[in-house]
Design a protein around this motif. Structure first.
Motif, PDB file in Angstrom:
ATOM      1  N   HIS A 352      18.735 -17.532  30.286  1.00 14.84           N
ATOM      2  CA  HIS A 352      20.047 -16.910  30.058  1.00 14.84           C
ATOM      3  C   HIS A 352      20.977 -17.197  31.238  1.00 14.84           C
ATOM      4  O   HIS A 352      21.447 -16.278  31.907  1.00 14.84           O
ATOM      5  CB  HIS A 352      19.885 -15.405  29.864  1.00 14.84           C
ATOM      6  CG  HIS A 352      18.948 -15.033  28.759  1.00 14.84           C
ATOM      7  ND1 HIS A 352      19.338 -15.022  27.444  1.00 14.84           N
ATOM      8  CD2 HIS A 352      17.632 -14.681  28.782  1.00 14.84           C
ATOM      9  CE1 HIS A 352      18.310 -14.671  26.691  1.00 14.84           C
ATOM     10  NE2 HIS A 352      17.261 -14.459  27.470  1.00 14.84           N
ATOM     11  N   THR A 367      22.435 -18.172  26.031  1.00 16.35           N
ATOM     12  CA  THR A 367      20.986 -18.193  25.805  1.00 16.35           C
ATOM     13  C   THR A 367      20.594 -19.586  25.345  1.00 16.35           C
ATOM     14  O   THR A 367      21.188 -20.125  24.413  1.00 16.35           O
ATOM     15  CB  THR A 367      20.581 -17.168  24.734  1.00 16.35           C
ATOM     16  OG1 THR A 367      20.861 -15.862  25.206  1.00 16.35           O
ATOM     17  CG2 THR A 367      19.090 -17.283  24.410  1.00 16.35           C
ATOM     18  N   THR A 507      16.402 -11.500  32.621  1.00 19.41           N
ATOM     19  CA  THR A 507      16.434 -12.826  32.016  1.00 19.41           C
ATOM     20  C   THR A 507      15.145 -13.617  32.200  1.00 19.41           C
ATOM     21  O   THR A 507      14.980 -14.653  31.571  1.00 19.41           O
ATOM     22  CB  THR A 507      17.588 -13.649  32.614  1.00 19.41           C
ATOM     23  OG1 THR A 507      17.358 -13.839  34.018  1.00 19.41           O
ATOM     24  CG2 THR A 507      18.924 -12.959  32.410  1.00 19.41           C
ATOM     25  N   GLU A 534      17.017  -9.738  27.841  1.00 19.37           N
ATOM     26  CA  GLU A 534      18.135 -10.371  27.137  1.00 19.37           C
ATOM     27  C   GLU A 534      17.712 -10.934  25.786  1.00 19.37           C
ATOM     28  O   GLU A 534      18.541 -11.098  24.895  1.00 19.37           O
ATOM     29  CB  GLU A 534      18.741 -11.484  27.992  1.00 19.37           C
ATOM     30  CG  GLU A 534      19.598 -11.003  29.147  1.00 19.37           C
ATOM     31  CD  GLU A 534      20.929 -10.445  28.689  1.00 19.37           C
ATOM     32  OE1 GLU A 534      21.432 -10.889  27.637  1.00 19.37           O
ATOM     33  OE2 GLU A 534      21.474  -9.555  29.371  1.00 19.37           O
TER      34      GLU A 534
END
Length: 547
Positions: A352, A367, A507, A534
């Motif tokens: 991310h 992403t 992340t 995320e």
């Protein structure tokens, strides 16, 4: 040489132009059913939104091809039969016969009509060709409640276009998420964005349209939806009827079978564009990819070979991109589902990263999901979603996949850097580094989907959340224990060595560091949750601590 091309879309006009450029003595005729040539169906949503004119949906007007390129155009002309060396055409209210030495099928595609009752009702349209766009636009002006059937690329783009005009829009999709060609967790932010703007109904089938003289409601397997206008975005199928009647072999994908030179099974007959097959550059198998990018290249290759050259079209990856509201979503190569169906041994990784250096204004997270083959280490596919920088990265990844690059190759790519455009480690470099770490055994990983499935079975590992207190207040995975990374060393005795430990952060970077620390302290069963919080889309396993 008399070259006849059936179809004046991207493939047909690209082919015609190439023949004339390489062999000015060739007599090239194009027969097109509509009044549009070199048309751009992808632009229909933007015309309906009011961002472009109808004339913009032709790359060049007919006069350009006639006057500048010397191509004989027959517009509003329908080819009804092809025979050896000749064809019958219905034009101007009569049938005429024309002769050919070389024939090209560039007949494109037709709307895929789902098994729904009363699709012929007034006020229901299959959105497919620019020649129909003005009529649809007039209907939109009068409509307030618009139902879009199908959350394909076209369907979601129509949803944005019409909701921006203040229309009450409902989108119905039979699969469980919009853009079914993507993996579900990738498009989860898009799904949330759509639900905040329009009525999005997933896992729902349309059974019928109802109304008196025109459509008034849509009947699904769950409800009844009032409608002033219904737009179908249910996909397309190859237009091959005339080719099949002419004896051309139809392939396993139900499109025209061609070789790498765009030749069909019949001598002196070629095909290009949405009516024909190609090869998937990852699997090597025959596929059908109805995209303008593919059609343009196939048309060029066919035209060059007709003119005496020796070009090949090796195949395609199906690289595609779409802008929906403030998000951009893109893919290239195989999805996780497709890689599984093809029997590849692979793993997935998520990152991310920000679109550019965070100290320069406007940086946004994206992403990136990679599909990587285990034994060869080559990248099989990639998907990206974000608000900025998606287009550049998907093109880099498409180039890498077509070149059979590995995860390590991605990390080593020498990509341009300046703070307004990227970071010193570009998002593609970061994605490659994370995947390469997994390949080298530096850390084992588990995907969010795999963990969620285990939690549903009641299989709870020790979940270690290494984010800080402020982040945790925004939500955490049910059952997780929070020990911020900075406190891990002093609290490491609170973590059981006899249990599997799965680490996550925001992340994946800090949890990777946590995994390495635990492994160095003798923990044997440690995994990193790839993509971390995320990528965690499973609301049933989210909790929101008050303190």
């Amino acid at each position: 040489m008399r070259v006849v091309i059936i179809g004046g879309g991207a493939a047909g006009m690209s082919c015609a132009s190439r023949v004339r450029a390489l062999d000015p003595s060739a007599h090239v005729s194009v027969f097109e059913r509509s009044s549009f040539v070199s048309h751009a169906p992808c632009g229909i949503p933007y015309f309906l939104e009011g961002l472009s004119k109808i004339s913009d949906l032709m790359h060049y007007p007919p006069s350009f091809f006639r006057e500048k390129r010397g191509i004989e155009l027959h517009l509003n002309s329908e080819v009804v039969e092809v025979e050896n060396g000749e064809l019958r055409v219905r034009e101007g209210g009569a049938e005429r016969k024309y002769f050919w030495d070389v024939l090209v099928f560039a007949t494109g595609s037709l709307p895929r009509v789902p098994p729904i009752e009363n699709t012929e009702l007034e006020g229901a349209f299959f959105v497919h060709h620019p020649s129909e766009a003005e009529r649809i636009a007039r209907e939109i002006e009068k409509a307030e409640r618009i139902v879009i059937i199908g959350a394909s690329y076209l369907g979601v783009e129509l949803a944005e276009a019409l909701s921006s005009r203040g229309k009450k829009v409902s989108v119905i999709e039979m699969f469980d998420h919009p853009l079914p060609d993507f993996d579900p967790e990738v498009v989860e932010p898009l799904e949330k964005e759509m639900r905040s703007r329009v009525q999005l109904l997933t896992s729902e089938r349309v059974l019928a349209l109802e109304g008196d003289d025109r459509v008034q409601r849509v009947i699904t397997d769950r409800r009844e939806i009032p409608a002033d206008l219904v737009l179908f975005a249910t996909g397309v199928r190859p237009n091959v009827r005339i080719a099949e009647e002419a004896g051309v072999r139809i392939g396993e994908t139900h499109a025209i079978e061609v070789d790498e030179h765009m030749r069909t099974s019949v001598e002196d007959i070629y095909a290009a564009g949405d009516c024909c097959e190609t090869v998937n550059l990852v699997t090597g198998k025959r596929v059908w990819i109805p995209l303008a990018t593919v059609a343009n290249k196939q048309g060029r290759v066919a035209g060059a070979n007709i003119a005496g050259r020796n070009l090949i079209f090796p195949g395609a990856l199906g690289t595609a991109i779409a802008k929906i509201f403030d998000l951009t979503v893109a893919r290239t190569g195989l999805t996780e589902r497709e890689a599984t169906e093809e029997g590849f041994e692979f793993f997935v990784s998520y990152v991310h990263p920000y679109s550019h250096a965070t100290y320069y204004p406007g940086a946004e997270r994206m992403t990136i999901k990679l599909i990587v083959e285990k034994n060869t280490e080559r990248v099989l596919g990639a998907q990206i979603i974000g608000r900025k920088g998606v287009d550049r990265r998907i093109d880099v990844l498409a180039t890498a996949i077509q070149s059979k690059m590995t995860a390590e190759d991605l990390f080593n790519l020498d990509l341009a850097y300046s703070p307004p455009f990227s970071s010193a480690k570009d998002p593609v470099n970061v994605a490659g580094a994370v995947a390469d770490n997994i390949l080298r055994g530096e850390v084992r990983v588990i995907t969010p989907e795999e963990l969620a499935e285990r939690l549903r079975r009641g299989d709870f590992p020790f979940l270690l959340d290494v984010r800080n207190e402020k982040e945790v207040k925004k939500g955490m995975i049910k059952g997780a224990v929070n020990i911020p990374l900075d406190e891990l060393e002093e609290k490491i005795d609170e973590i059981p060595k006899d249990r599997e430990v799965i680490c996550y952060c925001a992340t994946g970077l800090r949890s990777y560091i946590a995994c390495r620390k635990l492994m160095q302290r003798g923990f044997r069963d440690v995994k990193n949750l790839t993509g971390s919080w995320e990528s965690w889309i499973y609301d049933e396993f989210k909790v929101f601590p008050e303190n």
